[in-house]
Design a protein around this motif. Structure first.
Motif, PDB file in Angstrom:
ATOM      1  N   ALA A   1       1.724  37.900  12.796  1.00  9.14           N
ATOM      2  CA  ALA A   1       0.666  38.907  12.711  1.00  9.14           C
ATOM      3  C   ALA A   1       1.313  40.278  12.606  1.00  9.14           C
ATOM      4  CB  ALA A   1      -0.241  38.826  13.942  1.00  9.14           C
ATOM      5  N   THR A   2       0.521  41.262  12.260  1.00  7.80           N
ATOM      6  CA  THR A   2       1.017  42.626  12.166  1.00  7.80           C
ATOM      7  C   THR A   2       1.211  43.195  13.566  1.00  7.80           C
ATOM      8  OG1 THR A   2      -0.140  42.963  10.073  1.00  7.80           O
ATOM      9  CG2 THR A   2       0.577  44.925  11.272  1.00  7.80           C
ATOM     10  N   ILE A   3       2.431  43.666  13.843  1.00  5.26           N
ATOM     11  CA  ILE A   3       2.764  44.206  15.155  1.00  5.26           C
ATOM     12  C   ILE A   3       2.941  45.711  15.035  1.00  5.26           C
ATOM     13  CG2 ILE A   3       4.413  44.165  17.060  1.00  5.26           C
ATOM     14  CD1 ILE A   3       2.899  41.578  16.779  1.00  5.26           C
ATOM     15  N   ASP A   4       2.264  46.453  15.885  1.00  6.30           N
ATOM     16  CA  ASP A   4       2.433  47.900  15.953  1.00  6.30           C
ATOM     17  C   ASP A   4       3.707  48.177  16.751  1.00  6.30           C
ATOM     18  OD1 ASP A   4       2.387  50.616  16.516  1.00  6.30           O
ATOM     19  OD2 ASP A   4       0.204  50.694  16.711  1.00  6.30           O
ATOM     20  N   SER A   5       4.813  48.424  16.050  1.00  9.63           N
ATOM     21  CA  SER A   5       6.103  48.581  16.723  1.00  9.63           C
ATOM     22  C   SER A   5       6.104  49.776  17.671  1.00  9.63           C
ATOM     23  CB  SER A   5       7.227  48.724  15.694  1.00  9.63           C
ATOM     24  OG  SER A   5       6.987  49.821  14.832  1.00  9.63           O
ATOM     25  N   GLY A   6       5.399  50.856  17.300  1.00 10.65           N
ATOM     26  CA  GLY A   6       5.333  52.025  18.176  1.00 10.65           C
ATOM     27  C   GLY A   6       4.656  51.705  19.492  1.00 10.65           C
ATOM     28  N   LEU A   7       3.515  51.001  19.434  1.00 13.89           N
ATOM     29  CA  LEU A   7       2.799  50.617  20.652  1.00 13.89           C
ATOM     30  C   LEU A   7       3.620  49.629  21.472  1.00 13.89           C
ATOM     31  CD1 LEU A   7       0.272  50.674  22.420  1.00 13.89           C
ATOM     32  CD2 LEU A   7      -0.720  48.900  20.945  1.00 13.89           C
TER      33      LEU A   7
ATOM     34  N   ALA B   1       7.007  37.327  16.358  1.00 18.96           N
ATOM     35  CA  ALA B   1       5.575  37.613  16.301  1.00 18.96           C
ATOM     36  C   ALA B   1       5.226  38.409  15.048  1.00 18.96           C
ATOM     37  CB  ALA B   1       5.135  38.371  17.549  1.00 18.96           C
ATOM     38  N   GLY B   2       6.177  39.194  14.549  1.00 23.51           N
ATOM     39  CA  GLY B   2       5.929  39.972  13.339  1.00 23.51           C
ATOM     40  C   GLY B   2       5.731  39.124  12.105  1.00 23.51           C
ATOM     41  N   THR B   3       6.214  37.884  12.146  1.00 18.54           N
ATOM     42  CA  THR B   3       5.985  36.968  11.022  1.00 18.54           C
ATOM     43  C   THR B   3       4.625  36.286  11.120  1.00 18.54           C
ATOM     44  OG1 THR B   3       6.969  35.056  12.137  1.00 18.54           O
ATOM     45  CG2 THR B   3       8.461  36.501  10.925  1.00 18.54           C
TER      46      THR B   3
ATOM     47  N   LEU C   1      -2.505  32.521  20.283  1.00 15.10           N
ATOM     48  CA  LEU C   1      -1.858  31.584  21.203  1.00 15.10           C
ATOM     49  C   LEU C   1      -0.391  31.389  20.839  1.00 15.10           C
ATOM     50  CD1 LEU C   1      -4.457  28.719  21.819  1.00 15.10           C
ATOM     51  CD2 LEU C   1      -3.800  30.574  23.360  1.00 15.10           C
ATOM     52  N   TRP C   2      -0.091  31.370  19.554  1.00 17.00           N
ATOM     53  CA  TRP C   2       1.281  31.209  19.080  1.00 17.00           C
ATOM     54  C   TRP C   2       2.149  32.364  19.585  1.00 17.00           C
ATOM     55  CZ3 TRP C   2       2.662  30.645  13.143  1.00 17.00           C
ATOM     56  CH2 TRP C   2       4.025  30.308  13.009  1.00 17.00           C
ATOM     57  N   ILE C   3       1.657  33.576  19.472  1.00 16.21           N
ATOM     58  CA  ILE C   3       2.415  34.740  19.946  1.00 16.21           C
ATOM     59  C   ILE C   3       2.585  34.680  21.467  1.00 16.21           C
ATOM     60  CG2 ILE C   3       2.353  37.254  20.218  1.00 16.21           C
ATOM     61  CD1 ILE C   3       0.944  37.394  17.500  1.00 16.21           C
ATOM     62  N   GLY C   4       1.515  34.334  22.183  1.00 17.09           N
ATOM     63  CA  GLY C   4       1.610  34.220  23.632  1.00 17.09           C
ATOM     64  C   GLY C   4       2.595  33.157  24.050  1.00 17.09           C
ATOM     65  N   PHE C   5       2.602  32.039  23.340  1.00 22.00           N
ATOM     66  CA  PHE C   5       3.533  30.948  23.628  1.00 22.00           C
ATOM     67  C   PHE C   5       4.976  31.405  23.432  1.00 22.00           C
ATOM     68  CE2 PHE C   5       5.928  27.275  21.853  1.00 22.00           C
ATOM     69  CZ  PHE C   5       5.940  26.474  22.989  1.00 22.00           C
TER      70      PHE C   5
ATOM     71  N   LEU D   1      16.105  43.991  27.095  1.00 25.77           N
ATOM     72  CA  LEU D   1      16.599  44.525  25.826  1.00 25.77           C
ATOM     73  C   LEU D   1      16.112  43.724  24.622  1.00 25.77           C
ATOM     74  CD1 LEU D   1      20.312  45.306  26.827  1.00 25.77           C
ATOM     75  CD2 LEU D   1      18.415  46.932  26.590  1.00 25.77           C
ATOM     76  N   LEU D   2      15.992  42.399  24.789  1.00 25.73           N
ATOM     77  CA  LEU D   2      15.721  41.542  23.638  1.00 25.73           C
ATOM     78  C   LEU D   2      14.248  41.237  23.414  1.00 25.73           C
ATOM     79  CD1 LEU D   2      18.655  38.959  23.970  1.00 25.73           C
ATOM     80  CD2 LEU D   2      18.449  40.848  22.350  1.00 25.73           C
ATOM     81  N   LEU D   3      13.405  41.400  24.427  1.00 24.95           N
ATOM     82  CA  LEU D   3      11.998  41.057  24.248  1.00 24.95           C
ATOM     83  C   LEU D   3      11.348  41.811  23.084  1.00 24.95           C
ATOM     84  CD1 LEU D   3       9.496  39.524  25.116  1.00 24.95           C
ATOM     85  CD2 LEU D   3       9.074  41.263  26.865  1.00 24.95           C
ATOM     86  N   PRO D   4      11.540  43.117  22.955  1.00 25.62           N
ATOM     87  CA  PRO D   4      10.953  43.801  21.781  1.00 25.62           C
ATOM     88  C   PRO D   4      11.503  43.267  20.463  1.00 25.62           C
ATOM     89  CG  PRO D   4      11.674  45.396  23.427  1.00 25.62           C
ATOM     90  CD  PRO D   4      12.224  44.075  23.849  1.00 25.62           C
ATOM     91  N   VAL D   5      12.783  42.897  20.453  1.00 27.53           N
ATOM     92  CA  VAL D   5      13.396  42.352  19.236  1.00 27.53           C
ATOM     93  C   VAL D   5      12.752  41.022  18.861  1.00 27.53           C
ATOM     94  CG1 VAL D   5      15.554  41.548  18.187  1.00 27.53           C
ATOM     95  CG2 VAL D   5      15.570  43.510  19.758  1.00 27.53           C
ATOM     96  N   TYR D   6      12.585  40.142  19.862  1.00 27.52           N
ATOM     97  CA  TYR D   6      11.950  38.851  19.597  1.00 27.52           C
ATOM     98  C   TYR D   6      10.536  39.033  19.058  1.00 27.52           C
ATOM     99  CZ  TYR D   6      15.649  36.551  22.313  1.00 27.52           C
ATOM    100  OH  TYR D   6      16.843  36.087  22.779  1.00 27.52           O
ATOM    101  N   LEU D   7       9.801  39.951  19.663  1.00 28.37           N
ATOM    102  CA  LEU D   7       8.421  40.145  19.227  1.00 28.37           C
ATOM    103  C   LEU D   7       8.358  40.672  17.803  1.00 28.37           C
ATOM    104  CD1 LEU D   7       6.715  41.570  22.435  1.00 28.37           C
ATOM    105  CD2 LEU D   7       6.376  39.339  21.380  1.00 28.37           C
TER     106      LEU D   7
END
Length: 336
Positions: free
Chosen positions: A154-160, A150-152, A97-101, A140-146
């Motif tokens: 949970a583990t984010i698969d940057s390639g996906l 979000a990377g702090t 929920l935190w990531i979705g928020f 441009l910035l959405l992947p950076v924010y995630l």
């Protein structure tokens, strides 16, 4: 701008799509294959959104450089930091929920805010002028924010994640650019605006609901098992809107914006772009339905709040008049 019957009850339609998807998900064959339709539905929806964005007016975003700079700073610096802090305080025990928020709150709206700006009698042309800037920056910035926020969590698969952004966002975006470059040469300059654009809102909304149905048909079991988890979203979402609204009012008065420009600042920084981030969530986090669920439930809270905020701005308008592009307070107790 007028609210059509579909738009007026958008929240109810979305909620109904969630319920219908959960029901269909009880049928095994539908549950197994529903996920295959999510991305195509979203790509069609986003193509319709991007097609209507007047990117040829991008330079207009910077003609009123002060407004563009303030709105951009709030949308792309203040709001993401605020979302992360509120998520930490209220959603720390539910990472999905935190990531979705966070995803919901880092992407400014590219359409709905104009409707509410009109209701509040704000500066609609000024609000519209920064629409292309908001779209480009969030892509441009959405992947950076995630990756940062979000990377702090949970583990984010940057390639996906990057693959999702490219497939779901940039392909529809570039197809819309090609359409706008080729169709006017074939059908005439205003054919898209007169024949196609009026039909796109209903089309986009239909495909958004189809994507929601498909998503919850394939991944809705977690919601069924944890129906009360959604109550956790109400407090941080409401706090976000209240804090951003108050901040926008304070900034507008400090910079001596007119009422119309301050109302535009409020609504360009309040309204969020749930369809775009929902598309990313469904693609990048297929095994985390709560992330997508936060992006579905968010607008159910957001749209009534935007209506309340618009009417609050109208009340503020009664106590202030514009003079020389600055606020001048007037006594109107006798009017109330």
């Amino acid at each position: 701008m007028k609210i059509g019957s579909v738009e007026k009850y958008q929240s109810l339609f979305i909620l109904g799509s969630v319920g219908f998807g959960l029901i269909l998900g009880q049928i095994t064959i539908i549950q197994n294959y529903a996920a295959l339709f999510i991305v195509p539905f979203l790509m069609v929806m986003l193509y319709g959104i991007f097609l209507q964005v007047p990117l040829n007016q991008l330079r207009n975003s910077f003609k009123n450089w002060k407004f563009a700079a303030v709105s951009g700073s709030m949308n792309f610096i203040f709001n993401p930091l605020l979302a992360f802090v509120l998520g930490y305080l209220f959603l720390g025990d539910t990472p999905a929920l935190w990531i979705g928020f966070i995803m919901l709150m880092v992407t400014p709206c590219t359409d709905w805010y104009l409707l509410f700006t009109g209701i509040a009698r704000g500066n609609v042309p000024l609000s519209a002028s920064i629409l292309p800037m908001n779209l480009i920056l969030q892509l441009l910035l959405l992947p950076v924010y995630l990756l940062i926020f979000a990377g702090t969590i949970a583990t984010i698969d940057s390639g996906l994640l990057l693959e999702s952004v490219f497939l779901v966002l940039f392909i529809p975006f570039f197809i819309s650019l090609l359409t706008k470059m080729t169709i006017p040469e074939i059908k005439g300059e205003y054919w898209l605006e007169k024949r196609i654009f009026p039909k796109l809102d209903h089309l986009q909304f239909s495909f958004l609901n189809l994507a929601i149905i498909a998503m919850f048909a394939s991944q809705g079991e977690q919601l069924v098992q944890n129906p009360l988890v959604l109550l956790k979203l109400i407090t941080p979402v409401l706090l976000f809107f209240v804090i951003v609204f108050i901040t926008g009012q304070m900034v507008g008065q400090f910079l001596r914006f007119s009422y119309q420009d301050t109302a535009s600042l409020n609504l360009t920084t309040l309204a969020r772009n749930s369809p775009i981030v929902l598309a990313i969530a469904l693609m990048a986090f297929p095994e985390e339905p709560l992330i997508a669920l936060a992006l579905v439930i968010g607008p159910l809270i957001e749209l009534p709040v935007l209506g309340i905020m618009s009417n609050t701005l109208l009340l503020i308008r009664k106590r202030w008049i514009t003079s020389d592009d600055s606020y001048v307070k007037i006594e109107v107790a006798h009017e109330l």
